[in-house]
Design a protein around this motif. Structure first.
Motif, PDB file in Angstrom:
ATOM      1  N   UNK A   1       0.813  -1.204   0.000  1.00 23.36           N
ATOM      2  CA  UNK A   1       0.000   0.000   0.000  1.00 23.36           C
ATOM      3  C   UNK A   1       0.856   1.268   0.000  1.00 23.36           C
ATOM      4  N   UNK A   2       2.105   1.158   0.399  1.00 20.39           N
ATOM      5  CA  UNK A   2       2.951   2.346   0.460  1.00 20.39           C
ATOM      6  C   UNK A   2       3.212   2.946  -0.915  1.00 20.39           C
ATOM      7  N   UNK A   3       3.226   2.119  -1.960  1.00 22.03           N
ATOM      8  CA  UNK A   3       3.552   2.598  -3.294  1.00 22.03           C
ATOM      9  C   UNK A   3       2.324   2.934  -4.139  1.00 22.03           C
ATOM     10  N   UNK A   4       1.127   2.759  -3.596  1.00 24.21           N
ATOM     11  CA  UNK A   4      -0.075   2.989  -4.406  1.00 24.21           C
ATOM     12  C   UNK A   4      -0.414   4.475  -4.474  1.00 24.21           C
ATOM     13  N   UNK A   5      -1.172   4.827  -5.490  1.00 25.06           N
ATOM     14  CA  UNK A   5      -1.628   6.199  -5.674  1.00 25.06           C
ATOM     15  C   UNK A   5      -2.885   6.399  -4.825  1.00 25.06           C
ATOM     16  N   UNK A   6      -2.933   7.501  -4.071  1.00 25.92           N
ATOM     17  CA  UNK A   6      -4.087   7.783  -3.215  1.00 25.92           C
ATOM     18  C   UNK A   6      -5.286   8.209  -4.053  1.00 25.92           C
ATOM     19  N   UNK A   7      -6.496   8.040  -3.475  1.00 24.12           N
ATOM     20  CA  UNK A   7      -7.736   8.445  -4.121  1.00 24.12           C
ATOM     21  C   UNK A   7      -8.447   9.471  -3.242  1.00 24.12           C
TER      22      UNK A   7
ATOM     23  N   UNK B   1     -11.807   9.988  -3.387  1.00 28.06           N
ATOM     24  CA  UNK B   1     -13.142   9.486  -3.070  1.00 28.06           C
ATOM     25  C   UNK B   1     -13.094   7.967  -2.941  1.00 28.06           C
ATOM     26  N   UNK B   2     -13.957   7.378  -2.087  1.00 29.62           N
ATOM     27  CA  UNK B   2     -13.913   5.932  -1.900  1.00 29.62           C
ATOM     28  C   UNK B   2     -14.548   5.121  -3.026  1.00 29.62           C
ATOM     29  N   UNK B   3     -15.314   5.781  -3.914  1.00 27.55           N
ATOM     30  CA  UNK B   3     -16.004   5.034  -4.958  1.00 27.55           C
ATOM     31  C   UNK B   3     -16.067   5.864  -6.227  1.00 27.55           C
ATOM     32  N   UNK B   4     -15.974   5.203  -7.364  1.00 29.72           N
ATOM     33  CA  UNK B   4     -16.102   5.889  -8.647  1.00 29.72           C
ATOM     34  C   UNK B   4     -17.538   6.366  -8.826  1.00 29.72           C
TER      35      UNK B   4
ATOM     36  N   UNK C   1     -12.247 -11.394   2.586  1.00 29.31           N
ATOM     37  CA  UNK C   1     -11.408 -10.883   3.671  1.00 29.31           C
ATOM     38  C   UNK C   1     -11.273  -9.370   3.586  1.00 29.31           C
ATOM     39  N   UNK C   2     -11.094  -8.873   2.385  1.00 28.84           N
ATOM     40  CA  UNK C   2     -10.975  -7.424   2.201  1.00 28.84           C
ATOM     41  C   UNK C   2     -12.274  -6.721   2.600  1.00 28.84           C
ATOM     42  N   UNK C   3     -13.405  -7.268   2.172  1.00 29.01           N
ATOM     43  CA  UNK C   3     -14.709  -6.693   2.517  1.00 29.01           C
ATOM     44  C   UNK C   3     -14.921  -6.748   4.032  1.00 29.01           C
ATOM     45  N   UNK C   4     -14.558  -7.857   4.678  1.00 29.17           N
ATOM     46  CA  UNK C   4     -14.699  -7.987   6.126  1.00 29.17           C
ATOM     47  C   UNK C   4     -13.896  -6.935   6.872  1.00 29.17           C
ATOM     48  N   UNK C   5     -12.684  -6.686   6.428  1.00 28.23           N
ATOM     49  CA  UNK C   5     -11.861  -5.651   7.044  1.00 28.23           C
ATOM     50  C   UNK C   5     -12.472  -4.273   6.881  1.00 28.23           C
ATOM     51  N   UNK C   6     -13.007  -3.995   5.699  1.00 30.27           N
ATOM     52  CA  UNK C   6     -13.647  -2.699   5.465  1.00 30.27           C
ATOM     53  C   UNK C   6     -14.918  -2.548   6.286  1.00 30.27           C
ATOM     54  N   UNK C   7     -15.699  -3.629   6.432  1.00 30.75           N
ATOM     55  CA  UNK C   7     -16.923  -3.562   7.238  1.00 30.75           C
ATOM     56  C   UNK C   7     -16.594  -3.253   8.697  1.00 30.75           C
TER      57      UNK C   7
ATOM     58  N   UNK D   1      -7.235   2.580  -1.184  1.00 32.10           N
ATOM     59  CA  UNK D   1      -6.406   3.714  -1.608  1.00 32.10           C
ATOM     60  C   UNK D   1      -6.948   5.020  -1.046  1.00 32.10           C
ATOM     61  N   UNK D   2      -8.269   5.127  -0.938  1.00 36.38           N
ATOM     62  CA  UNK D   2      -8.881   6.301  -0.312  1.00 36.38           C
ATOM     63  C   UNK D   2      -8.508   6.364   1.171  1.00 36.38           C
ATOM     64  N   UNK D   3      -8.548   5.217   1.847  1.00 35.90           N
ATOM     65  CA  UNK D   3      -8.189   5.169   3.271  1.00 35.90           C
ATOM     66  C   UNK D   3      -6.738   5.576   3.495  1.00 35.90           C
ATOM     67  N   UNK D   4      -5.888   5.261   2.546  1.00 34.75           N
ATOM     68  CA  UNK D   4      -4.473   5.603   2.675  1.00 34.75           C
ATOM     69  C   UNK D   4      -4.276   7.111   2.773  1.00 34.75           C
ATOM     70  N   UNK D   5      -5.025   7.885   1.996  1.00 32.17           N
ATOM     71  CA  UNK D   5      -4.852   9.336   2.022  1.00 32.17           C
ATOM     72  C   UNK D   5      -5.696  10.016   3.095  1.00 32.17           C
TER      73      UNK D   5
END
Length: 173
Positions: free
Chosen positions: A1-7, A9-12, A32-38, A74-78
């Motif tokens: 996640x350190x190298x990804x581009x930030x967003x 907004x959380x959704x297009x 697993x990803x959805x569970x973490x976000x929930x 990516x949104x959470x990162x920023x």
């Protein structure tokens, strides 16, 4: 996640659909990803809608769905410094908000109800749920959403009565 581009907004802006012709992706990783976000939605309501839309496609996730989930990360990162703030000396007034879209889901044309309840300046309850019925108009979708919000407010009113807080008039917007 350190190298990804930030967003920002959380959704297009485009709506997500079932994508029946898309390339399938690993279901376990997606879940697993959805569970973490929930789990995060309890303190980050700004990602709740996007997370729950993506959660609809856990049975048959495709690369398109995985891309949207990664966008939320990516949104959470920023926006990692954002969160809810509850000041301790706010007023204790119960206020409710309700809204709905009409035929927002591209797959089955069902609407989504949204509700939010505030106690003073503090958010104490919120929901975003696809409606069980297919509304024939925007007005019908909004009435279904208002009914669900009203049921939540009545339950909250009953619980607050246990603590000797009485509410005769509760504004709903």
């Amino acid at each position: 996640m350190d190298d990804c581009v930030s967003m920002s907004t959380p959704m297009a802006t485009e709506r997500l659909d079932a994508d029946l012709q898309g390339t399938p992706t690993d279901q376990t990783t997606y879940r697993r990803m959805i569970g973490g976000l929930m789990y995060l939605t309890a303190s980050r309501p700004d990602i709740a809608f996007a997370t729950f839309v993506c959660a609809r496609y856990q049975a048959h996730p495709t690369v398109k769905h995985l891309k949207e989930v990664k966008r939320i990360f990516r949104y959470l990162r920023q926006s990692y410094k954002m969160g809810l703030w509850y000041p301790k000396d706010s007023k204790f007034k119960l206020i409710a908000y309700s809204d709905a879209d009409h035929a927002g889901c591209k797959d089955d044309c069902k609407s989504t109800s949204e509700g939010l309840q505030l106690l003073g300046e503090n958010i104490v309850s919120w929901s975003s749920k696809k409606q069980d019925c297919t509304a024939m108009s925007t007005t019908e979708a909004k009435y279904v959403s208002l009914f669900a919000c009203c049921a939540q407010v009545m339950w909250m009113r009953t619980k607050l009565l246990d603590y000797e807080y009485k509410y005769n008039k509760i504004p709903m917007y």
